[in-house]
Scaffold this active site. Structure first.
Site, short mmCIF file in Angstrom:
data_model
loop_
_atom_site.label_atom_id
_atom_site.label_comp_id
_atom_site.label_asym_id
_atom_site.label_seq_id
_atom_site.Cartn_x
_atom_site.Cartn_y
_atom_site.Cartn_z
N GLY A 1 -30.13 54.47 -3.82
CA GLY A 1 -29.72 55.81 -3.41
C GLY A 1 -30.77 56.82 -3.81
N GLN B 1 -33.86 65.01 -6.27
CA GLN B 1 -34.79 64.16 -7.00
C GLN B 1 -36.22 64.24 -6.48
OE1 GLN B 1 -31.96 60.65 -6.57
NE2 GLN B 1 -32.98 60.13 -8.48
N CYS C 1 -31.07 55.29 -12.86
CA CYS C 1 -31.46 56.42 -12.01
C CYS C 1 -32.97 56.48 -11.93
CB CYS C 1 -30.90 57.73 -12.58
SG CYS C 1 -31.28 59.18 -11.59
N LEU C 2 -33.48 56.69 -10.73
CA LEU C 2 -34.94 56.77 -10.57
C LEU C 2 -35.50 57.98 -11.31
CD1 LEU C 2 -35.04 55.87 -6.76
CD2 LEU C 2 -35.75 54.40 -8.68
N HIS D 1 -22.72 59.12 -7.62
CA HIS D 1 -23.94 59.37 -8.39
C HIS D 1 -24.87 60.33 -7.62
CE1 HIS D 1 -27.51 57.69 -10.86
NE2 HIS D 1 -28.11 58.31 -9.86
N GLU D 2 -25.00 60.12 -6.31
CA GLU D 2 -25.89 60.98 -5.49
C GLU D 2 -25.32 62.39 -5.34
OE1 GLU D 2 -28.58 59.74 -5.34
OE2 GLU D 2 -28.03 57.64 -5.55
N HIS E 1 -26.03 64.44 -8.28
CA HIS E 1 -27.40 64.99 -8.30
C HIS E 1 -27.44 66.37 -7.61
CE1 HIS E 1 -30.13 62.07 -10.06
NE2 HIS E 1 -29.65 61.08 -9.32
O1 GNR Z 1 -31.28 52.70 -7.73
C1 GNR Z 1 -30.25 53.13 -8.27
N1 GNR Z 1 -29.36 52.24 -8.77
C2 GNR Z 1 -28.09 52.60 -9.20
C3 GNR Z 1 -27.35 51.66 -9.91
C4 GNR Z 1 -26.07 51.95 -10.34
C5 GNR Z 1 -25.52 53.17 -10.04
C6 GNR Z 1 -26.24 54.13 -9.36
C7 GNR Z 1 -27.52 53.84 -8.93
S1 GNR Z 1 -28.41 55.02 -8.02
C8 GNR Z 1 -30.05 54.58 -8.41
C9 GNR Z 1 -31.04 55.40 -7.60
C10 GNR Z 1 -30.92 56.85 -7.97
O2 GNR Z 1 -31.39 57.34 -8.96
N2 GNR Z 1 -30.20 57.60 -7.17
O3 GNR Z 1 -30.02 58.91 -7.47
NI NI Z 2 -30.06 59.03 -9.62
#
Ligand code: GNR
Ligand code: NI
Length: 179
Positions: free
Chosen positions: A46, A51, A96-97, A138-139, A142
């Protein structure tokens, strides 16, 4: 198409609230395409526009297990919103990246319904469960300036931010040295 630079914590831009997209036009479509390419390259499941330093309410997600033969299943949304969330919760180990190298368990609603505009600007509703539900939440977090570490104890969060700050300083020093 182009790869975008992914911001990492602590960066004040990751704490800002993103603005609604007024219209899904070619510029937004190009942003979606570049974000999807950046997400696949990272690799991640995601990515939110926040980001990549763009404060617009745009996310891309693909939780397909392509390493095990599943077909890619990209989801691109503008103005995504959680319209329903289950009271049942589930726990996933999230990463999270923008918080590279750290993985922690986060509790969120197990299933949810998300509404948003697709790449054609058409309103769509997605019923999500499991990893997809977690990733979409999660997105959307952000876009509100919230990182998964904001769901952890202050102690855990502070430890992670401290380590990331230290890594950034080391990287800067290395770059300065190479001038
Ligand atoms: O790559 C991602 N893996 C992930 C694993 C578990 C829960 C959420 C994520 S999202 C993350 C990529 C990211 O930072 N998206 O904002
Ligand atoms: Ni993230």
């Amino acid at each position: 198409m182009a790869l975008l630079k992914i911001l990492t914590a602590p960066d004040p831009r990751l704490k800002e609230r993103a603005l609604p997209v007024e219209k899904v036009d070619d510029e937004i479509r190009q942003l979606m395409d570049n974000m999807l390419e950046t997400m696949y390259a990272a690799p991640g499941i995601g990515l939110a526009a926040t980001q990549v330093g763009v404060l617009k309410r745009v996310i891309v997600v693909d939780v397909a297990d392509t390493k095990n033969g599943e077909e890619p299943n990209p989801i691109m949304l503008a103005n995504p919103e959680v319209v329903k969330a289950s009271s049942d919760q589930s726990i996933y180990e999230e990463g999270c990246l923008s918080v590279p190298g750290f993985y922690e368990e986060v509790e969120r609603p197990e299933t949810c319904t998300i509404k948003g505009l697709n790449r054609d600007g058409k309103e769509v509703e997605i019923k999500a469960e499991g990893l997809l539900a977690t990733c979409l939440q999660h997105e959307i977090d952000h876009l509100e300036g919230t990182l998964f570490i904001d769901h952890l104890s202050r102690l855990k969060r502070n430890m992670i931010v401290k380590k990331l700050t230290k890594e950034k300083k080391l990287k800067e020093a290395a770059t300065d040295h190479n001038l």
